[in-house]
Structure formats: C-alpha cells, structure tokens
Design a protein around this motif. Sequence first.
Motif, PDB file in Angstrom:
ATOM      1  N   TYR A  78     -18.602   3.651  -3.517  1.00  0.00           N
ATOM      2  CA  TYR A  78     -16.781   3.609  -3.946  1.00  0.00           C
ATOM      3  C   TYR A  78     -16.177   4.156  -2.614  1.00  0.00           C
ATOM      4  CZ  TYR A  78     -12.302   4.677  -5.285  1.00  0.00           C
ATOM      5  OH  TYR A  78     -10.596   4.970  -5.519  1.00  0.00           O
ATOM      6  N   ILE A  79     -16.342   5.173  -1.325  1.00  0.00           N
ATOM      7  CA  ILE A  79     -16.342   5.290  -0.348  1.00  0.00           C
ATOM      8  C   ILE A  79     -16.401   4.247   0.716  1.00  0.00           C
ATOM      9  CG2 ILE A  79     -16.715   6.730   1.500  1.00  0.00           C
ATOM     10  CD1 ILE A  79     -17.709   9.115  -0.371  1.00  0.00           C
ATOM     11  N   GLU A  80     -17.466   3.467   0.551  1.00  0.00           N
ATOM     12  CA  GLU A  80     -17.748   1.886   1.174  1.00  0.00           C
ATOM     13  C   GLU A  80     -16.976   1.419   0.965  1.00  0.00           C
ATOM     14  OE1 GLU A  80     -21.909   0.998   2.487  1.00  0.00           O
ATOM     15  OE2 GLU A  80     -22.458   2.576   2.235  1.00  0.00           O
ATOM     16  N   ALA A  81     -16.910   0.757  -0.314  1.00  0.00           N
ATOM     17  CA  ALA A  81     -15.745  -0.480  -0.827  1.00  0.00           C
ATOM     18  C   ALA A  81     -14.481   0.390  -0.566  1.00  0.00           C
ATOM     19  CB  ALA A  81     -15.839   0.059  -2.599  1.00  0.00           C
ATOM     20  N   MET A  82     -14.003   1.166  -0.469  1.00  0.00           N
ATOM     21  CA  MET A  82     -12.584   1.768   0.217  1.00  0.00           C
ATOM     22  C   MET A  82     -12.545   1.720   2.119  1.00  0.00           C
ATOM     23  SD  MET A  82     -10.545   2.163  -2.556  1.00  0.00           S
ATOM     24  CE  MET A  82      -9.448   3.269  -2.499  1.00  0.00           C
ATOM     25  N   MET A  83     -13.144   1.802   2.089  1.00  0.00           N
ATOM     26  CA  MET A  83     -13.408   1.788   3.989  1.00  0.00           C
ATOM     27  C   MET A  83     -12.101   1.348   5.026  1.00  0.00           C
ATOM     28  SD  MET A  83     -16.695   3.091   5.357  1.00  0.00           S
ATOM     29  CE  MET A  83     -18.102   4.427   4.807  1.00  0.00           C
ATOM     30  N   GLU A  84     -11.867  -0.264   4.086  1.00  0.00           N
ATOM     31  CA  GLU A  84     -10.563  -0.683   4.979  1.00  0.00           C
ATOM     32  C   GLU A  84     -10.075  -1.540   3.834  1.00  0.00           C
ATOM     33  OE1 GLU A  84     -13.670  -4.192   6.570  1.00  0.00           O
ATOM     34  OE2 GLU A  84     -14.774  -2.456   7.834  1.00  0.00           O
ATOM     35  N   LEU A  85      -8.876  -2.292   4.223  1.00  0.00           N
ATOM     36  CA  LEU A  85      -8.097  -2.840   3.200  1.00  0.00           C
ATOM     37  C   LEU A  85      -8.789  -4.575   2.927  1.00  0.00           C
ATOM     38  CD1 LEU A  85      -4.900  -2.091   4.766  1.00  0.00           C
ATOM     39  CD2 LEU A  85      -6.140  -0.900   2.059  1.00  0.00           C
ATOM     40  N   ARG A  86      -9.176  -4.650   2.041  1.00  0.00           N
ATOM     41  CA  ARG A  86      -8.481  -6.499   1.223  1.00  0.00           C
ATOM     42  C   ARG A  86      -7.567  -6.793   1.361  1.00  0.00           C
ATOM     43  NH1 ARG A  86     -13.553  -8.740  -0.124  1.00  0.00           N
ATOM     44  NH2 ARG A  86     -12.181  -9.413  -1.681  1.00  0.00           N
ATOM     45  N   LEU A  87      -6.592  -7.290   2.381  1.00  0.00           N
ATOM     46  CA  LEU A  87      -5.351  -7.783   2.116  1.00  0.00           C
ATOM     47  C   LEU A  87      -5.393  -9.110   1.530  1.00  0.00           C
ATOM     48  CD1 LEU A  87      -3.024  -6.845   5.167  1.00  0.00           C
ATOM     49  CD2 LEU A  87      -3.896  -5.883   2.616  1.00  0.00           C
ATOM     50  N   ASP A  88      -6.600 -10.207   1.019  1.00  0.00           N
ATOM     51  CA  ASP A  88      -6.593 -10.873   0.241  1.00  0.00           C
ATOM     52  C   ASP A  88      -6.682 -10.970  -0.986  1.00  0.00           C
ATOM     53  OD1 ASP A  88      -8.839  -9.644   1.026  1.00  0.00           O
ATOM     54  OD2 ASP A  88     -10.114 -11.410   0.633  1.00  0.00           O
ATOM     55  N   ASP A  89      -6.753  -9.474  -0.737  1.00  0.00           N
ATOM     56  CA  ASP A  89      -6.771  -8.777  -2.885  1.00  0.00           C
ATOM     57  C   ASP A  89      -6.137  -8.647  -3.102  1.00  0.00           C
ATOM     58  OD1 ASP A  89      -9.528  -9.113  -3.269  1.00  0.00           O
ATOM     59  OD2 ASP A  89      -9.313  -7.482  -3.333  1.00  0.00           O
ATOM     60  N   TRP A  90      -4.569  -8.614  -2.125  1.00  0.00           N
ATOM     61  CA  TRP A  90      -2.988  -8.103  -2.415  1.00  0.00           C
ATOM     62  C   TRP A  90      -1.890  -9.020  -2.532  1.00  0.00           C
ATOM     63  CZ3 TRP A  90      -1.432  -2.417  -2.818  1.00  0.00           C
ATOM     64  CH2 TRP A  90      -2.866  -1.828  -3.389  1.00  0.00           C
ATOM     65  N   ASP A  91      -1.027  -8.966  -3.066  1.00  0.00           N
ATOM     66  CA  ASP A  91      -0.056  -9.623  -2.916  1.00  0.00           C
ATOM     67  C   ASP A  91       1.059  -9.532  -2.228  1.00  0.00           C
ATOM     68  OD1 ASP A  91       2.241 -12.247  -3.618  1.00  0.00           O
ATOM     69  OD2 ASP A  91       2.652 -11.223  -5.788  1.00  0.00           O
ATOM     70  N   VAL A  92       1.394  -9.470  -1.124  1.00  0.00           N
ATOM     71  CA  VAL A  92       2.407  -8.741   0.067  1.00  0.00           C
ATOM     72  C   VAL A  92       3.387 -10.100   0.400  1.00  0.00           C
ATOM     73  CG1 VAL A  92       2.659  -7.807   2.750  1.00  0.00           C
ATOM     74  CG2 VAL A  92       0.405  -7.761   1.332  1.00  0.00           C
TER      75      VAL A  92
END
Length: 596
Positions: A506-520
């Motif tokens: 989980y810690i590794e998965a959360m290290m960086e923002l995956r902004l392609d998963d987000w509606d901005v």
Amino acid sequence: MADFIVPSTSRLETDGQHRLQGPIHAQRHVRIICIGAGASGLLMAYKLQRHFSNFSLTVYEKNPEVSGTWWENRYPGRDRCACDVPSHNYTWSFEPKLDWSAVYASSKEIFQYFNDFARKYDLHKYVKTEHQVIGAYWNKEKGGYDVHAKDLQNNQEISDHCDILVNASGILNNWQWPAIPGLDTYKGVLLHTANWDEKIDLSGRHVGLIGNGSSGIQVLPTIQPHVSKVTTFIREPTWVSPIQGLEQHIFSDQERLEFATKPNALLEYRQSVERGLNGQFAIFLKGTNTNNDTETYFRQQMSDKLKNPYLEERLIPNWHVGCRRLTPGVGYLESLGQENVEVVYGEINSITERGCLCDNGKEYPVDVLICATGFNTSFKPRFPVVGPSGKNLQDVWKDEARSYFGVAAADFPNYLIFLGPNCPIGNGPVLSAIECQADYMCKLIDRFQTHNISQFAPKAEAVADFITHKDNFMQKAVWNDPCRSWYKGRPDGPVTALWPGSTLHYIEAMMELRLDDWDVKYNGNRFAWLGNGYSQTELDPTADWAYYIREEDDDEPISRRRKLQLINKSGTVQANVGVSFTGKKVEETAAVESKL
C-alpha cells in the motif's frame, strides 16, 4: 523572502485571473475542515502545520478530549493488552516514545501518547471539542462544502465552509448496541464496552457478557476473578491467538534508560519489530506454508488452553486463520474453564427483563449485562455528505462502500477519507498506512493550492477497476472465507475493509499521485497556474538563481525502482524472511513467491 500569495478573499471562479498576476505555482488560501481529532485527525493537523502556509484548518471533535478511540475506551481490561500492536510501534514513524511501560501498553498510555503529541506541536489550537458534524453539503456557487455541526455544550447548530473536507472520524469508534429484540426492556445494569460507566462496581455480581471479539476477549479475564459469576454468550467460533510474535514484557528502568540514552538502541528495536510485523503477510494468503503452520499452531494452542472437548468443538473455527482480525487472548481461553464462568453457545433470541433468552429455550438472568458487540463498520458516513449531483454518500454506499484506495469516493469532489473502504487497516502496521494516507492527501492539497483547480475526485471507472482488482485478489486471501467479520458486511459478501496486498504494498502504491485516475476540473484556462512568467525562485532574493549548475550529477533517481531503492535503503539489511506465529522463519517472502 517576498512571495506572491493569491488573496484569501478570492473565490474559486476568479482564481485563474489572480494567478496571471503572480509567478508560477502561486499559493492560494485553502480552507480545510477535518472531522475527528483521533490519531488520523491529529496527524493531518501536524502535516498541514509542518508543510503548508496560507491555509486555515478547523478540526471538529465530538468528544471532550482528543485521541479518539483511545480516550473513549475505558472498559475493564483496557489496562491489559488493549492494543494488539507492540507499543513502540504504535507510534508515528518519526515520533518515538521512550518510556512505554510494556511491550503491550494500556490504552491509558496510548491516549497519553497522542494527547502529548497534540500538546507538543500545539495542535489543540485547531480543534473544537464537543462539536459533532451533522452534515456536509456541496456549495455549487463557491465550491467546497458547507459543513453543519452541533455544539454539544449548548446544543446549538453552527455552520462553516471549507474548500476541502477530510473525514478522519475513524472506523472503530461508532459503537452500537446488538440488534437483539427486547434490549430496552432489560431492568438490570446495561453496559457497552465502548461507552463504559466507570462508576459501576462489578464485584460479587452475576455478569452477562455478550460477544467474543477483541473487547470481549479482553474483558472476561479481567472481571472473572472479581465477580460471583460470568455467563458469557458466544454465537460463533474465533481464532484466539498467542501474543503476535512478541510476548508481553514489562520494561525495566534500565531498559527504558537504554532506550532513552543509548544511541540507536530504540531505533534498532523499533525497526526490528516493524520488520517482523511486515513479514507476516503470508499468513493471510491461502495455501502458504505460513498460513498452514500458523493454523496448526493456533489449533493446538487453543486446545491445550481450553482442555474441554465441548468448547474445543464449538470455539475452534473451521475457516482459515486471519479471516477475522487476530486477537491476542491473554488469559481468555483459560478463563472460560474457571468454575464461576458459564459458556452459553448459540444465538440470543431476545433480551428479557431479567437477562437473555437463548435459542436453547433457556433464560439466563444476570445482574449486569455487558455488550462487547463492537462498532458500526459499514463505512457509510455518520452524517449526510451531499455532492454536486445532489446524491448523499450514505445512500451511494448503502449496500457496498466503494472507494479509491481507501481515501476518496467517485463523484464526491474535494472529499478525503482516512481509513476508508479497502485500506490496510488489518494487513500489517496500521499507523504507517495512516501516515502514507496523510502524505497522499497533502500532495492533493498542494496541487489544489498551487494550481487553479476547482474540483478533484477519483473517476468512477478508476474506482470500478480498483474494486474489480480487489475482488479478484481476495479470492486467494483468507478474508474471503465464510466467517462473520467486520471486514465485510455479511459472511458471503465482498471484503470492504482491507487492501488487496500488504501494508508495504500500500505504501508503494500511494507514493505518487496517479492523476490519470482523477477527474480534475479547473477554473478558467487550465494553465493559468503558469502565471506571469516568473518562477518561485526569482521571488526569493536569498535563493541561488543558478542552483542547477554543479560539478557532478547528484540528481535524485528518476525511475520508480531506483527511487524506491534509495527510500527503502536497499542493500543495508540482510535478507528478510517472513515469520509465522510459531516463531518459525519461512521463506515465503514476496521475492521468493514472485513469478516476475
């Protein structure tokens, strides 16, 4: 240092215009509301204070004190093994405590740790105690949420507004009575372990105890020597574990002195314990030697302590170890065999004026009835959270809570959650997972503050893909077994509480923002954050305006793998191995099992 700050009076719709007057990444004022001043809420306040400027924060806390569940739980037994994590590792990674009394400290000590943490960093200034949030509603004109709270001291409702709402109300502190008919007709003393009345004296009384979860397992051996009789009502088996890898131990004055004065002594001890906690993930995977060996060991340990074929048949499960949360049972199994303890196995059909009427047709009168029946763990917010579409998250999550990585919900922008659905609350060390959630939220808040963003929320398709991946993973995990567990809404339902992997995963998965998963969504031109052409560096006359000219390449790693090797200090530790509850080292590390 001169700095251009987007004025706090600017509204979201004019943010893009203001940014054109300043340099790239100009900071705008961000108003944040956090719900709950337990461990997560206090950490969020600390992180914001440490890393941000030009923000305002209010933390609404329903209790008279901070520290959440560690202030609330005052039932008998909390001075025993009140937390199933070794105390030196039930701290923030950066904030050790030198003087824990024992390997497994009492909840009073844990409360003191978090309360001292708040005092040390002056976090109480952000907290409004005895204020319970009763609703949050998206404001379509201003953006953000209008938050309604009740001042519990004078029973008045107040209104507030924020750009970003953080729900840190927790998962294991919304206690509930058991759903048994007739509970309100009982004429004896009725208690709940999470709402304990310390004025009640149990000495010499006949006590009924409903439940054999974590609280019930702690309560029974504590009250048994002092009451005339305990009738404990158990409706299902559960694995009662030996101490998880470390025996209980009271630290001597000399040991505490060495932790405080000997260089690296405490750090090395904490790291050793944490490695052990992170080395047990294979316990939760079906078919591994770790799980098989642990189950054999547990079965033998329970049988040896119960010494009763009737109880062994009913209390030792036929589902895998770990399907329910493992609870160290210090003295619990032995207490079941004491002369003044009666075990009633089965369902309670109803509560009568005198006690419990069970499915065996018998009524069991008791003077005091203790409900160790846990919490509402549905993950639904305890108050309406209404997004831009007008939908209430309570309704959306009515049947199944579906989050993005345990921190956010699709279609509910600018709303962040600590320990939301499918986070690693039972996968390994939990406080380290909370820390990485706080860091992830801070990255989102930083991007919101330095860009002309109006809304950010995970995409619905990203959440759907994550849930599909999670459900596929759970087929090989013990949590998917048909046991009754708060990890899922029903025995045959999907696992809604846990992350599909280890805490380190989980810690590794959360290290960086995956902004392609987000509606901005942006205010005006999405590149207004570029500003007037000047950099932040040029605003600072004390900065080196040629900082990138050097004699050697000392850049931080660019690739994810090299970056991680630097963070996790690859090459500095002898080969890690997993550890079963038997104390036996096993070779089922991720490196051994990996097919890549």
